[in-house]
Design a protein around this motif. Structure first.
Motif, PDB file in Angstrom:
ATOM      1  N   UNK A  95       0.835  -1.191   0.000  1.00 47.17           N
ATOM      2  CA  UNK A  95       0.000   0.000   0.000  1.00 47.17           C
ATOM      3  C   UNK A  95       0.877   1.252   0.000  1.00 47.17           C
ATOM      4  N   UNK A  96       0.264   2.365  -0.352  1.00 40.71           N
ATOM      5  CA  UNK A  96       0.995   3.633  -0.369  1.00 40.71           C
ATOM      6  C   UNK A  96       0.089   4.739   0.169  1.00 40.71           C
ATOM      7  N   UNK A 123       4.496   7.607   1.014  1.00 43.55           N
ATOM      8  CA  UNK A 123       5.000   6.596   1.944  1.00 43.55           C
ATOM      9  C   UNK A 123       4.553   5.226   1.454  1.00 43.55           C
ATOM     10  N   UNK A 124       5.476   4.499   0.869  1.00 44.08           N
ATOM     11  CA  UNK A 124       5.206   3.153   0.364  1.00 44.08           C
ATOM     12  C   UNK A 124       5.505   2.141   1.464  1.00 44.08           C
ATOM     13  N   UNK A 136       9.293   1.364   5.621  1.00 46.59           N
ATOM     14  CA  UNK A 136       8.597   2.375   4.834  1.00 46.59           C
ATOM     15  C   UNK A 136       9.589   2.974   3.846  1.00 46.59           C
ATOM     16  N   UNK A 137       9.153   3.150   2.609  1.00 45.18           N
ATOM     17  CA  UNK A 137       9.952   3.821   1.595  1.00 45.18           C
ATOM     18  C   UNK A 137       9.327   5.202   1.384  1.00 45.18           C
ATOM     19  N   UNK A 140      13.421   9.898  -0.734  1.00 50.96           N
ATOM     20  CA  UNK A 140      13.965  10.634   0.414  1.00 50.96           C
ATOM     21  C   UNK A 140      14.715   9.712   1.371  1.00 50.96           C
ATOM     22  N   UNK A 141      14.044   8.666   1.905  1.00 51.88           N
ATOM     23  CA  UNK A 141      14.707   7.773   2.841  1.00 51.88           C
ATOM     24  C   UNK A 141      13.860   6.524   3.030  1.00 51.88           C
TER      25      UNK A 141
END
Length: 321
Positions: A17-18, A97-98, A104-105, A113-114
């Protein structure tokens, strides 16, 4: 003008999910906090805390469990192509936010970003809050992108003032409670649209029109994407300019039901078979200079297909945790 947001999610958070969050800081912003919580109470665990700190030019990531904060993450783990804080005061930003298998990506404005490793089970996440120096919040979308995208189609519509997608179809018994304040041109209006699988086809067009009409129009699209002739206008006008309202939208097996500030308003029968299977959230559009500040969107499933008693959730004094 400052605003904030707090809302309960429509379903559990899962890998694949994202989340897409769109917001604008005030011009002299010092800090914005974005939190993924186990609930909206003060004692809730904070599974993912992102603190955008403009004076320090950094975005701090952390987790709070049992009222204890863990170690902060600041410069570590950042993409080599990003700034420590790519968000600019006064400018709209998009946060992605993946949800991966173990982390979390996170991306901002289309740029990686991180990452942030899970420090608590995803099942604990129930709510999102956004606080501090925020001027405008235009998007709180929760979507599924793997293994099957839902909604399957995404249209970029710049005229939307708010968006709230969900990653799974609704079930009978689902209730959405929207808390908002209409302001601006008293001769304007706003539209809450439920579309079918991210397309332009509207399953529900809920349109309060202020001065001089003072009516709430309900309608939907035909297969040809035209509005039906038999639009519904009954029920009076429960909205007041510059005053907060709570609108509860209940989804039964056969119709939408509406309640405003604790009282039943009207209903609108589904015009398509298996209507709930293709709905994926709602979008808001404002017209003729009116604006709608949405501060809460709470999802819940009552477990009762006819949503009996749902109007109580729209009462101004009822808090949803």
């Amino acid at each position: 003008m400052l605003t904030q947001f707090a809302g309960n999610l429509s379903c559990t958070v899962e890998p694949g999910q994202i989340f897409v969050i769109g917001a604008r800081p005030i011009d002299d912003a010092e800090r914005i906090d974005i939190n993924f919580l186990s609930g909206k109470s003060d004692e809730a665990d904070n599974i993912l805390h992102m603190s955008i700190r403009f004076l320090e030019d950094i975005i701090v990531r952390n987790t709070k469990l049992s009222n204890s904060w863990g170690p902060e993450e600041r410069n570590d783990g950042l993409s080599e192509l990003t700034a420590p804080n790519p968000v600019r005061a006064g400018e709209l930003f998009k946060l992605y936010i993946l949800v991966g298998d173990d982390k979390f990506h996170i991306a901002i404005n289309g740029q990686s970003y991180c990452t942030y490793m899970f420090r608590a089970p995803l099942l604990e996440i129930r709510s999102i809050t956004i606080f501090k120096d925020v001027q405008q919040i235009i998007q709180i979308d929760h979507r599924q992108i793997f293994p099957t995208p839902f909604p399957a189609i995404q249209l970029e519509e710049s005229f939307n003032s708010f968006s709230n997608d969900v990653p799974k179809p609704f079930l009978p018994g689902h209730v959405i409670v929207i808390t908002a304040i209409p302001f601006g041109n008293p001769r304007g209006g706003f539209i809450i649209r439920f579309t079918e699988n991210g397309s332009k086809r509207q399953a529900l067009h809920f349109n309060p029109r202020f001065d001089p009409h003072y009516i709430v129009v309900r309608n939907s699209h035909t297969d040809a994407l035209e509005f039906r002739r038999e639009e519904e206008r009954t029920g009076g006008f429960p909205f007041v300019l510059d005053q907060q309202f709570k609108l509860a939208i209940a989804m039964t097996e056969n119709e939408f039901k509406f309640a405003v500030n604790g009282s039943l308003f009207e209903s609108y029968a589904y015009r398509s078979i298996n209507q709930l299977d293709v709905l994926n959230g709602f979008k808001v559009q404002c017209s003729n200079g009116m604006q709608l500040e949405i501060t809460n969107v709470d999802h819940m499933n009552m477990g009762v297909p006819d949503c009996e008693g749902f109007e109580s959730y729209s009462h101004p004094e009822v808090e949803i945790f």
